[in-house]
Design a protein around this motif. Structure first.
Motif: not given
Length: 445
Positions: A331-335, A45-49
Motif C-alpha cells: 500500500h505505502d509502496f504504491y502510494k 482510499r483509492i484516491k489517496a493511494l
C-alpha cells in the motif's frame, strides 16, 4: 512530388489523463457484500493511494443460459442497458460515479462489444445481428472455451447503431468518463471511429482497448494494453527470456508506436490473477522491481484491486470470492511511487512525459539502465533483473550528475539524499535490486 504531413494519432486524449494512473475494480470481489456501495466507501482510499481512473468491470445483468459457475461471467452480458442487481441499483451506481467525480476521480465502464450472453434480448429480437458458424448456428468463440457467449456480426449496420446508442446512453445518463473495451480488436476498427466521434460529441472521453495494436490509436483509443511488456517481464522473472527482450520492447514502443499513444503497463489484472497467478506467484522476488518499472518507465500503470493488500489469492471468476484486505507494505509502496509519478512531469503519460534513453552498462545481460529527463527533473534508473549480486558501471556521459534524491530497493523508500555519480563509477546491486537516482532542477535552470 510533396505529400502533406498528417499526425498519425488523430485522437485528442482528455487533458486530465496526462498524468493519470488506473485502478481496476471487480465489484463482485471487492468487498464481502460485493456491492457498488462498498466500492463507493473505498473511493477516498483509492484516491489517496494515487489513482485517478476507476475501471469498473462489467456492471450489466449476466445471462443464465449456459452460465459458467453459479454467478456467471460478467462478460456474458444479458442486457446492455441494465445494471446487475447483484451489485446494487442504478441509484447506487450513480452515487458511486457522483462520489468519484466529487473527489477528482474518473470512472470508465468495462464494455463487451464482441459478444453477448445466449439469452440476451437481442437473440430473440435481432437474430440476424449474430455471427454464424459453417452450420448456420450461433457461434461461440471457435478458438476459446467461451461457450457461455455468442458472437455478434458487425457487418450489420443496425447492430452498430444499437451499440453506439447504448454506449452513448451510459455517458449521457450516468456521466461516465469512457470505456475499457473487451477484446477490442475482434471488432472492426471503423466501428470504433464511429463510437469515438459519437461519444466525444457528448463529452471528452477516455477509451482503453484490451488489445495491443498501434492502429487502435488511430481508430478511437487513447490507451492499449502493453501485453508484450507483461509477458517479457514474466519471462525474465522465470529465466525463460533474456533481458534483451525488454530492450526490444522499449525500442518497438519508441519506434513503432506514436508518442501520443498511452500504453498500459501492469503486473496483474483480472485475467492474470484468475488464470495465470497472483503477482507473487508470477514474479517472485522480482515483483517490487517490476512494479517500479511499470510506474517509473514509459506507460500508464494499472493497479488491480487487492494489489495494495498483497493480492494474496487467485480470485474465483464465476463465484463470490472476496479480496482479503489487510495492511501490507505494498500500500505505502504504491502510494510513494504514484505520488512521485504525479509530481514529476518527466514520468507522465505519452507525449506529456519524457522518453526513456538507454545508458549502456557493464552487465547488459542482467542490468537495465536508462534516463528519463525533462526541464523539471532527471531520473537515472538502474534495475538488476537477476538473482545475482553484482557490480555494475556505466558508459557515456548522460547519467553523470549530482543527484539529490534516491528510491532504493532496501526498504522501498524514497529519500532526500545527495549522491554524485562520476564517469566509470560502479555501484553494487543485490539480487533483483533497483536504484533510482533523482535530480530536481530549479525553475531558473
Amino acid at each position: 512530388m510533396r505529400f502533406p504531413v498528417t499526425n498519425y494519432v488523430k485522437i485528442k486524449s482528455p487533458d486530465w489523463s496526462k498524468d493519470a494512473t488506473i485502478y481496476q475494480v471487480n465489484t463482485r470481489q471487492f468487498s464481502e457484500q460485493g456491492t457498488f456501495r462498498e466500492v463507493t466507501k473505498a473511493l477516498p482510499r483509492i484516491k489517496a493511494l494515487g489513482s485517478d481512473i476507476i475501471w469498473l468491470m462489467p456492471i450489466h445483468e449476466i445471462g443464465h443460459k449456459n452460465r459458467k459457475g453459479s454467478l456467471g461471467s460478467p462478460y456474458a452480458v444479458k442486457d446492455f442497458y441494465s445494471v446487475n442487481s447483484e451489485f446494487g441499483s442504478e441509484q447506487d451506481l450513480k452515487m458511486l460515479i457522483d462520489t468519484a467525480h466529487a473527489i477528482g476521480l474518473k470512472v470508465i465502464l468495462d464494455w463487451v462489444p464482441n459478444h453477448t450472453a445466449w439469452d440476451n434480448n437481442l437473440v430473440e429480437n435481432h437474430p440476424d445481428w449474430y455471427a454464424r458458424d459453417y452450420k448456420g448456428d450461433f457461434r461461440p468463440s471457435p478458438w476459446w472455451d467461451w461457450d457461455d457467449i455468442i458472437e455478434l456480426d458487425y457487418n450489420n449496420s443496425d447492430l452498430r447503431a444499437y451499440m453506439i446508442d447504448a454506449l452513448c446512453y451510459w455517458v449521457k445518463t450516468f456521466d461516465i468518463d469512457g470505456y475499457r473495451c473487451d477484446v477490442a480488436g475482434y471488432v472492426p476498427n471503423d466501428f470504433w471511429q464511429q463510437v469515438r466521434q459519437s461519444l466525444d460529441e457528448i463529452k471528452p472521453v477516455f477509451m482503453l482497448a484490451e488489445w495491443e495494436d498501434r492502429d487502435m490509436h488511430e481508430h478511437g483509443f487513447d490507451m492499449t494494453y502493453a501485453w508484450s511488456w507483461n509477458e517479457v517481464m514474466f519471462g525474465i522473472a522465470t529465466g525463460d527470456l533474456p533481458l534483451d527482450k525488454l530492450r526490444k520492447y522499449y525500442s518497438w514502443n519508441e519506434r513503432a508506436w506514436p508518442q501520443e499513444a498511452y500504453r498500459m503497463t501492469f503486473v496483474s489484472n483480472h485475467d492474470e490473477n484468475a488464470w495465470e497467478g497472483t503477482p507473487d506467484e508470477k514474479f517472485g522476488p522480482m515483483l517490487p522491481a517490476a512494479i517500479v518499472l511499470s510506474v517509473i518507465g514509459e506507460g500508464m500503470p494499472l493497479i488491480h484491486n487487492g494489489q495494495e493488500a498483497g493480492e494474496t489469492k487467485r480470485l474465483a471468476f464465476f463465484e463470490r470470492d472476496p479480496i482479503e484486505w489487510q495492511p501490507h507494505f505494498m500500500h505505502d509502496f504504491y502510494k510513494t511511487l504514484l505520488r512521485l509519478r504525479k509530481s514529476h512531469t518527466a514520468l507522465w503519460n505519452g507525449k506529456h512525459g519524457a522518453r526513456m534513453h538507454q545508458v549502456p552498462n557493464t552487465q547488459m545481460n542482467k542490468v537495465l539502465s536508462f534516463v528519463r529527463e525533462d526541464n523539471q527533473s532527471k531520473w537515472f534508473c538502474v534495475f538488476n533483473f537477476s538473482a545475482d549480486t553484482l557490480e555494475v558501471s556505466f558508459a557515456e556521459q548522460y547519467y553523470v550528475d549530482a543527484y539529490d534524491a534516491q528510491l532504493h530497493a532496501k526498504g522501498h523508500q524514497y529519500t532526500q539524499q545527495h549522491f554524485d555519480l562520476a564517469l566509470g563509477q560502479s555501484i553494487e546491486l543485490g539480487a533483483w535490486e533497483y536504484r533510482i537516482f533523482v535530480k530536481h532542477y530549479d525553475e531558473e535552470e
